[in-house]
Design a protein around this motif. Structure first.
Motif, short mmCIF file in Angstrom:
data_model
loop_
_atom_site.label_atom_id
_atom_site.label_comp_id
_atom_site.label_asym_id
_atom_site.label_seq_id
_atom_site.Cartn_x
_atom_site.Cartn_y
_atom_site.Cartn_z
N SER A 21 66.32 69.21 60.51
CA SER A 21 66.06 68.52 59.17
C SER A 21 66.86 67.65 58.73
CB SER A 21 65.89 69.62 58.06
OG SER A 21 64.81 70.71 58.61
N CYS A 96 61.81 82.06 52.83
CA CYS A 96 60.64 81.27 53.47
C CYS A 96 60.98 81.23 54.96
CB CYS A 96 61.26 79.78 53.19
SG CYS A 96 62.73 79.23 53.73
N ILE A 237 68.31 68.90 51.08
CA ILE A 237 67.13 69.47 51.18
C ILE A 237 66.91 71.15 50.55
CG2 ILE A 237 65.72 70.36 53.41
CD1 ILE A 237 67.07 68.35 55.18
N LEU A 241 64.11 72.06 47.99
CA LEU A 241 63.46 73.29 48.41
C LEU A 241 63.47 74.27 47.25
CD1 LEU A 241 61.90 75.14 50.48
CD2 LEU A 241 64.10 75.93 51.29
N ALA A 265 57.13 73.14 53.02
CA ALA A 265 57.86 72.15 53.61
C ALA A 265 57.10 70.51 53.15
CB ALA A 265 57.77 71.97 55.21
N THR A 268 58.78 69.94 49.58
CA THR A 268 59.88 69.71 49.88
C THR A 268 60.34 68.25 50.33
OG1 THR A 268 60.40 71.86 50.09
CG2 THR A 268 62.23 70.33 50.45
N SER A 269 59.29 67.99 51.14
CA SER A 269 59.47 66.50 51.71
C SER A 269 59.30 65.38 50.80
CB SER A 269 58.82 66.19 53.10
OG SER A 269 58.86 67.24 53.93
#
Length: 324
Positions: A21, A96, A237, A241, A265, A268-269
């Motif tokens: 990531s 997660c 990241i 999250l 995801a 979060t992105s």
């Protein structure tokens, strides 16, 4: 023996996706910055430049490690390793889909571990025996401590509404409505505070090139610098999250394992992409502006919002379920 193997596999399942990531977000950052500045960004190494980040990482780790002759050797090399270790430990608490470390007071543990990263920044600045790196380390301490107070106050409001310090329970408390809607001003303050907490533009005062050359990491090169780099983007990241779980959580109508993980995801992105957009759009603040924003704006508002929630819940005799 089987438990040790299981723990090792679970640890790899956390570390490897994080490193992938980090490489991905670095590539996306360079692409976004390139297109916003009317250039292409990485486009030579590999198809569409997708191997550029891997090539840069290999280049950093095979470079010669330099150290000032007057630096403290042990602390100089221990600080970047500690920074990365703390960044990876934080991921073991995130549910997660299942946390590696499952405790009820998970939010308190996250605050405690993230606060320890200050020691690595200050230690690297002091161990370098350079006035620029030392000032960068001191700035990191002041900045992190200041914005952690606002972050902690915001978390108290979330805990008050959810009735628990457990991340799983906070996610379940948002099944009907996200906290983003009921705590919209707090979500804005939280997001800006996470920018300051991760030393991102426009709050990257610890790495002010125009003032401190490169701040706390000015004397680092090669592998140790790469560790700082990995930890910084892993923290970015992680904070996005955590923002997703706190304000955009809640289960999907069809709670299928791959689907809900993909949606998580995706959220979060999107938040991480806003980080990159902010870097390309806003100039660095002055240090007095950084402190003014927190101590005279965000902190009073977050305290006032917390008191408002206490008064509101008390007046209508609503007590959140205690699931601590």
């Amino acid at each position: 023996m089987n438990n040790n193997i299981f723990l090792f596999i679970n640890t790899l399942n956390i570390i490897i996706p994080i490193l992938i990531s980090v490489a991905f977000i670095v590539l996306i950052e360079r692409k976004i910055l390139g297109y916003m500045q009317l250039r292409k960004g990485p486009n030579i190494v590999g198809p569409y430049g997708i191997i550029q980040t891997i090539a840069d990482g290999i280049k950093l780790f095979i470079k010669e490690n330099t150290k000032p002759s007057s630096a403290s050797t042990t602390l100089f090399f221990f600080s970047p390793a500690l920074f990365l270790i703390l960044a990876l430990i934080l991921w073991t608490i995130i549910p997660c889909p299942n946390p590696l470390i499952n405790i009820n007071l998970s939010l308190i543990l996250i605050l405690g571990i993230s606060s320890l990263s200050v020691y690595s920044l200050l230690g690297s600045g002091w161990a370098s025996n350079s006035k620029y790196s030392l000032i960068g380390g001191i700035r990191a301490v002041a900045q992190t401590i200041s914005y952690e107070i606002s972050i902690g106050t915001i978390l108290l409001s979330i805990v008050l509404l959810a009735g628990t310090f457990n991340l799983n329970s906070i996610i379940n408390a948002q099944n009907n409505s996200w906290f983003l809607f009921s705590c919209l001003p707090l979500s804005y303050i939280w997001y800006i505070s996470t920018l300051a907490e991760t030393n991102r533009t426009p709050f990257d005062l610890t790495e002010g090139e125009s003032e401190l050359v490169s701040g706390y990491n000015v004397e680092y090169a090669g592998g140790p610098f790469a560790l700082f780099f990995l930890a910084e983007y892993a923290n970015i990241i992680f904070m996005n999250l955590l923002s997703t779980l706190l304000f955009l959580g809640g289960n999907l109508p069809i709670n299928i394992f791959p689907l809900n993980l993909f949606i998580l995801a995706l959220k979060t992105s999107i938040l991480s992409s806003i980080y990159l957009w902010i870097r390309a759009s806003f100039p660095r603040l002055r240090y007095d502006q950084l402190m003014f924003l927190n101590w005279k704006s965000y902190l009073p508002f977050s305290i006032g919002f917390l008191l408002w929630n206490i008064i509101l819940l008390s007046s209508i005799n609503i007590t959140p379920p205690n699931t601590i």
